[in-house]
Design a protein around this motif. Structure first.
Motif, PDB file in Angstrom:
ATOM      1  N   LYS A 108     -60.752  -2.391 -26.334  1.00  0.00           N
ATOM      2  CA  LYS A 108     -59.279  -2.906 -25.997  1.00  0.00           C
ATOM      3  C   LYS A 108     -59.245  -3.497 -24.656  1.00  0.00           C
ATOM      4  CE  LYS A 108     -54.999  -3.772 -26.957  1.00  0.00           C
ATOM      5  NZ  LYS A 108     -54.683  -4.762 -27.606  1.00  0.00           N
ATOM      6  N   VAL A 109     -59.681  -2.492 -23.624  1.00  0.00           N
ATOM      7  CA  VAL A 109     -59.402  -2.957 -22.297  1.00  0.00           C
ATOM      8  C   VAL A 109     -60.462  -3.919 -21.658  1.00  0.00           C
ATOM      9  CG1 VAL A 109     -59.127  -1.896 -19.877  1.00  0.00           C
ATOM     10  CG2 VAL A 109     -58.291  -0.763 -21.924  1.00  0.00           C
ATOM     11  N   GLY A 110     -61.573  -3.867 -22.050  1.00  0.00           N
ATOM     12  CA  GLY A 110     -62.751  -4.727 -21.661  1.00  0.00           C
ATOM     13  C   GLY A 110     -63.279  -3.958 -20.563  1.00  0.00           C
ATOM     14  N   GLY A 111     -63.322  -2.764 -20.363  1.00  0.00           N
ATOM     15  CA  GLY A 111     -64.101  -1.993 -19.343  1.00  0.00           C
ATOM     16  C   GLY A 111     -63.849  -0.730 -19.534  1.00  0.00           C
ATOM     17  N   ASP A 112     -64.729   0.144 -18.445  1.00  0.00           N
ATOM     18  CA  ASP A 112     -64.672   1.606 -18.758  1.00  0.00           C
ATOM     19  C   ASP A 112     -63.273   2.037 -17.977  1.00  0.00           C
ATOM     20  OD1 ASP A 112     -66.915   2.186 -19.948  1.00  0.00           O
ATOM     21  OD2 ASP A 112     -67.940   1.967 -18.107  1.00  0.00           O
ATOM     22  N   LEU A 113     -62.879   3.363 -18.565  1.00  0.00           N
ATOM     23  CA  LEU A 113     -61.439   3.587 -18.103  1.00  0.00           C
ATOM     24  C   LEU A 113     -61.787   5.226 -17.427  1.00  0.00           C
ATOM     25  CD1 LEU A 113     -59.272   3.304 -21.059  1.00  0.00           C
ATOM     26  CD2 LEU A 113     -58.677   2.482 -18.937  1.00  0.00           C
ATOM     27  N   ASP A 114     -61.032   5.685 -16.480  1.00  0.00           N
ATOM     28  CA  ASP A 114     -61.535   6.907 -15.762  1.00  0.00           C
ATOM     29  C   ASP A 114     -60.740   8.022 -16.753  1.00  0.00           C
ATOM     30  OD1 ASP A 114     -61.613   9.247 -14.321  1.00  0.00           O
ATOM     31  OD2 ASP A 114     -60.413   8.492 -12.449  1.00  0.00           O
ATOM     32  N   ILE A 115     -61.526   8.463 -17.587  1.00  0.00           N
ATOM     33  CA  ILE A 115     -60.878   9.507 -18.634  1.00  0.00           C
ATOM     34  C   ILE A 115     -61.391  10.934 -18.302  1.00  0.00           C
ATOM     35  CG2 ILE A 115     -60.897  10.122 -21.022  1.00  0.00           C
ATOM     36  CD1 ILE A 115     -61.624   7.417 -21.858  1.00  0.00           C
ATOM     37  N   GLU A 116     -60.146  11.887 -18.211  1.00  0.00           N
ATOM     38  CA  GLU A 116     -60.364  13.283 -18.005  1.00  0.00           C
ATOM     39  C   GLU A 116     -59.901  14.017 -19.179  1.00  0.00           C
ATOM     40  OE1 GLU A 116     -58.274  14.476 -14.731  1.00  0.00           O
ATOM     41  OE2 GLU A 116     -59.642  13.482 -13.184  1.00  0.00           O
ATOM     42  N   TRP A 117     -60.448  15.177 -19.545  1.00  0.00           N
ATOM     43  CA  TRP A 117     -60.058  15.920 -20.656  1.00  0.00           C
ATOM     44  C   TRP A 117     -59.613  17.179 -20.409  1.00  0.00           C
ATOM     45  CZ3 TRP A 117     -64.153  12.682 -20.187  1.00  0.00           C
ATOM     46  CH2 TRP A 117     -64.416  11.662 -21.572  1.00  0.00           C
ATOM     47  N   TYR A 118     -58.480  17.962 -21.005  1.00  0.00           N
ATOM     48  CA  TYR A 118     -58.042  19.054 -20.922  1.00  0.00           C
ATOM     49  C   TYR A 118     -58.161  19.515 -22.155  1.00  0.00           C
ATOM     50  CZ  TYR A 118     -56.527  19.190 -16.033  1.00  0.00           C
ATOM     51  OH  TYR A 118     -56.382  19.386 -14.529  1.00  0.00           O
ATOM     52  N   THR A 119     -58.460  21.119 -22.374  1.00  0.00           N
ATOM     53  CA  THR A 119     -58.619  21.499 -23.744  1.00  0.00           C
ATOM     54  C   THR A 119     -58.056  22.718 -23.961  1.00  0.00           C
ATOM     55  OG1 THR A 119     -60.710  22.535 -23.242  1.00  0.00           O
ATOM     56  CG2 THR A 119     -60.819  20.313 -24.178  1.00  0.00           C
ATOM     57  N   GLY A 120     -57.380  23.345 -25.056  1.00  0.00           N
ATOM     58  CA  GLY A 120     -56.884  24.590 -25.207  1.00  0.00           C
ATOM     59  C   GLY A 120     -55.457  24.551 -24.683  1.00  0.00           C
ATOM     60  N   ASP A 121     -55.048  25.586 -24.292  1.00  0.00           N
ATOM     61  CA  ASP A 121     -53.634  26.164 -23.589  1.00  0.00           C
ATOM     62  C   ASP A 121     -53.534  25.343 -22.386  1.00  0.00           C
ATOM     63  OD1 ASP A 121     -53.050  27.645 -25.674  1.00  0.00           O
ATOM     64  OD2 ASP A 121     -53.398  29.510 -24.748  1.00  0.00           O
ATOM     65  N   SER A 122     -54.551  24.880 -21.567  1.00  0.00           N
ATOM     66  CA  SER A 122     -54.332  24.298 -20.434  1.00  0.00           C
ATOM     67  C   SER A 122     -53.669  22.755 -20.468  1.00  0.00           C
ATOM     68  CB  SER A 122     -55.445  24.075 -19.671  1.00  0.00           C
ATOM     69  OG  SER A 122     -56.533  23.492 -20.211  1.00  0.00           O
ATOM     70  N   PHE A 123     -52.730  22.529 -19.566  1.00  0.00           N
ATOM     71  CA  PHE A 123     -52.330  21.404 -19.430  1.00  0.00           C
ATOM     72  C   PHE A 123     -51.689  21.042 -18.068  1.00  0.00           C
ATOM     73  CE2 PHE A 123     -48.928  17.832 -20.038  1.00  0.00           C
ATOM     74  CZ  PHE A 123     -49.522  17.059 -20.843  1.00  0.00           C
ATOM     75  N   PRO A 124     -52.236  19.845 -17.482  1.00  0.00           N
ATOM     76  CA  PRO A 124     -51.927  19.754 -16.138  1.00  0.00           C
ATOM     77  C   PRO A 124     -50.300  19.743 -15.639  1.00  0.00           C
ATOM     78  CG  PRO A 124     -52.631  17.622 -16.869  1.00  0.00           C
ATOM     79  CD  PRO A 124     -52.780  18.854 -18.052  1.00  0.00           C
ATOM     80  N   SER A 125     -49.882  20.493 -14.631  1.00  0.00           N
ATOM     81  CA  SER A 125     -48.558  20.398 -14.613  1.00  0.00           C
ATOM     82  C   SER A 125     -48.046  19.126 -13.577  1.00  0.00           C
ATOM     83  CB  SER A 125     -48.192  21.686 -13.575  1.00  0.00           C
ATOM     84  OG  SER A 125     -49.189  21.771 -12.350  1.00  0.00           O
ATOM     85  N   ASP A 126     -49.309  18.623 -13.081  1.00  0.00           N
ATOM     86  CA  ASP A 126     -48.988  17.373 -11.986  1.00  0.00           C
ATOM     87  C   ASP A 126     -49.747  16.149 -12.682  1.00  0.00           C
ATOM     88  OD1 ASP A 126     -48.744  15.373 -10.144  1.00  0.00           O
ATOM     89  OD2 ASP A 126     -49.533  16.619  -8.544  1.00  0.00           O
ATOM     90  N   LEU A 127     -49.000  15.323 -13.243  1.00  0.00           N
ATOM     91  CA  LEU A 127     -49.730  13.954 -13.922  1.00  0.00           C
ATOM     92  C   LEU A 127     -49.778  12.710 -12.992  1.00  0.00           C
ATOM     93  CD1 LEU A 127     -48.158  14.396 -17.516  1.00  0.00           C
ATOM     94  CD2 LEU A 127     -50.402  15.090 -16.945  1.00  0.00           C
ATOM     95  N   SER A 128     -49.579  13.168 -11.836  1.00  0.00           N
ATOM     96  CA  SER A 128     -49.456  11.981 -10.963  1.00  0.00           C
ATOM     97  C   SER A 128     -50.878  11.137 -10.954  1.00  0.00           C
ATOM     98  CB  SER A 128     -49.289  12.532  -9.491  1.00  0.00           C
ATOM     99  OG  SER A 128     -48.040  13.100  -9.115  1.00  0.00           O
ATOM    100  N   GLY A 129     -50.777   9.967 -10.987  1.00  0.00           N
ATOM    101  CA  GLY A 129     -51.919   8.990 -11.023  1.00  0.00           C
ATOM    102  C   GLY A 129     -52.341   8.594 -12.357  1.00  0.00           C
ATOM    103  N   TYR A 130     -52.153   9.257 -13.510  1.00  0.00           N
ATOM    104  CA  TYR A 130     -52.571   9.210 -14.689  1.00  0.00           C
ATOM    105  C   TYR A 130     -51.453   7.832 -15.238  1.00  0.00           C
ATOM    106  CZ  TYR A 130     -55.177  13.464 -15.312  1.00  0.00           C
ATOM    107  OH  TYR A 130     -55.684  14.395 -15.015  1.00  0.00           O
ATOM    108  N   LYS A 131     -52.151   6.788 -16.109  1.00  0.00           N
ATOM    109  CA  LYS A 131     -51.592   5.828 -16.499  1.00  0.00           C
ATOM    110  C   LYS A 131     -51.087   6.257 -18.108  1.00  0.00           C
ATOM    111  CE  LYS A 131     -51.956   2.665 -13.267  1.00  0.00           C
ATOM    112  NZ  LYS A 131     -50.713   2.495 -12.420  1.00  0.00           N
ATOM    113  N   LEU A 132     -51.743   6.920 -18.651  1.00  0.00           N
ATOM    114  CA  LEU A 132     -51.520   7.293 -20.339  1.00  0.00           C
ATOM    115  C   LEU A 132     -52.033   8.915 -20.495  1.00  0.00           C
ATOM    116  CD1 LEU A 132     -50.474   6.312 -22.952  1.00  0.00           C
ATOM    117  CD2 LEU A 132     -52.956   5.476 -23.321  1.00  0.00           C
ATOM    118  N   VAL A 133     -51.338   9.447 -21.278  1.00  0.00           N
ATOM    119  CA  VAL A 133     -51.817  10.702 -21.906  1.00  0.00           C
ATOM    120  C   VAL A 133     -51.804  10.375 -23.445  1.00  0.00           C
ATOM    121  CG1 VAL A 133     -51.441  13.308 -22.344  1.00  0.00           C
ATOM    122  CG2 VAL A 133     -50.513  12.225 -20.150  1.00  0.00           C
TER     123      VAL A 133
END
Length: 403
Positions: A328-353
């Motif tokens: 869709k985007v036409g190129g690679d994205l910088d993707i990070e994964w969080y699993t289980g109970d963990s979820f980042p408390s700081d979402l600065s810099g992310y464009k989408l969850v």
């Protein structure tokens, strides 16, 4: 008792026990559950990580009791334990805060009360160990006035005050919070619902995944006929039915194939989208899909999975969604994964969850994650909604909810 514990973890009322080290949290749980399920010691800090115990408390029904580490833990390891305790707070439906008899309300308890107020969590405040040092009525009234809540003097050792505390627990527990229909409000008794269940490498051997089981059970409760078929059997089942099904529900991964088979006159949606409605705010997740349009190569995207399943060769969150996004985007994205109970408390810099269906966490936890995303102005979408958007069928799969 085994049957009671088969209620999914994400569909239970979460009751968290909080307080300083050695406030008697583990003893409290043993008394409340009438079982020796928590390790008791006079040494402060015996409980290191949150301990979960699934059980039944009548008339509440299935609950999850959580024993947490002391909020006054010290050292580097203590900070990690406190971090785990704070993770528990986001999913707690009812919080029990324990204060040791003879001790004043400290900044630790005040901080907990403040955090739970912001989270909208019901709180029960109890003074424990009154068998060792009985607080006088004036002291109880003083604490109650300070925190703005009733205070329950109890003894986890003798059971004193537990009847009153149980009654309060039953009164404040949000029994209706999780009682959101899976799909029964979308159909009528006697209707037929056709479920498309792919059997691939990700399918557990000899079993169905939790959302599929919940959907079938919801049909049974509603007097609806449930039919289950694989993708290559859908057309045959449609042809065999004298009357078209009232609804077709498919795994989101095969949206494209099933959409091509099922006529537009038959309503279509997915397990993931049904789960998104039950566990979170579906409208906000749909709005989050619009952010996919503005993604550019190199943008940072978080993919959150509430379970810790073993990654498969063509895993939905690790392989398929990233591949569809790249197309869709036409190129690679910088993707990070969080699993289980963990979820980042700081979402600065992310464009989408992009969040999974959330079948393994409760509604409060999912709404909390949406709240965090909203505070950082980061759109959130779930798997099913994102996949439907990427395949250009979002409008169709949302139509069952606009009756």
């Amino acid at each position: 008792m085994a049957g009671l514990n088969q209620t999914p973890k994400g569909n239970r009322i979460f009751i968290g026990i909080f307080g300083k080290r050695n406030a008697g949290k583990s003893s409290f749980i043993n008394r409340l559950t009438k079982q020796d399920i928590a390790l008791v010691s006079n040494i402060a800090g015996t409980t290191t990580d949150p301990v979960y115990k699934a059980m039944e408390i009548l008339p509440l029904g299935p609950v999850m009791i959580i024993d947490t580490a002391g909020i006054d833990d010290v050292g580097d390891l203590g900070k990690l334990r406190i971090g785990k305790t704070k993770e528990v707070m986001s999913k707690t439906d009812v919080a029990v805060i324990l204060l040791e008899a003879g001790q004043p309300v400290s900044d630790f308890e005040r901080s907990l009360l403040k955090d739970f107020k912001e989270l909208g969590t019901q709180v029960i405040f109890a003074v424990n160990k009154v068998d060792e040092k009985a607080p006088d009525l004036q002291q109880i009234n003083r604490i109650s006035e300070e925190i703005g809540l009733p205070v329950f003097p109890i003894s986890a050792k003798t059971g004193e005050g537990f009847n009153e505390l149980r009654e309060e627990l039953i009164k404040v527990a949000p029994r209706a919070f999780e009682d959101i229909p899976f799909l029964r409000d979308l159909v009528n008794p006697g209707d037929v619902v056709l479920f498309c269940v792919p059997i691939d490498t990700a399918a557990p051997k000899g079993r169905l995944i939790l959302p599929q089981v919940q959907a079938i059970r919801d049909c049974l409760d509603a007097g609806v006929v449930a039919m289950v078929a694989k993708v290559d059997e859908i057309q045959k089942q449609l042809d065999n039915l004298k009357t078209p099904p009232a609804l077709v529900v498919t795994d989101s991964q095969v949206f494209k194939e099933v959409n091509a088979i099922v006529p537009d006159s038959i309503r279509l949606t997915s397990f993931s989208i049904l789960m998104a409605r039950q566990k979170g705010n579906l409208d906000e997740l749909v709005r989050g899909a619009e952010a996919i349009e503005s993604l550019r190569p190199g943008d940072k995207v978080l993919i959150a999975e509430a379970c810790t399943h073993q990654c498969q060769a063509d895993d939905i969150g690790r392989v398929k969604i990233p591949r569809w996004l790249k197309q869709k985007v036409g190129g690679d994205l910088d993707i990070e994964w969080y699993t289980g109970d963990s979820f980042p408390s700081d979402l600065s810099g992310y464009k989408l969850v992009i969040h999974c269906g959330a079948c393994m966490i409760n509604r409060r936890a999912m709404l909390y994650r949406q709240k965090v995303s909203k505070e950082y102005s980061v759109p959130m979408v779930n798997y099913g909604v994102a996949i439907a958007y990427l395949h250009g069928i979002l409008g169709r799969v949302l139509s069952p909810f606009h009756r």
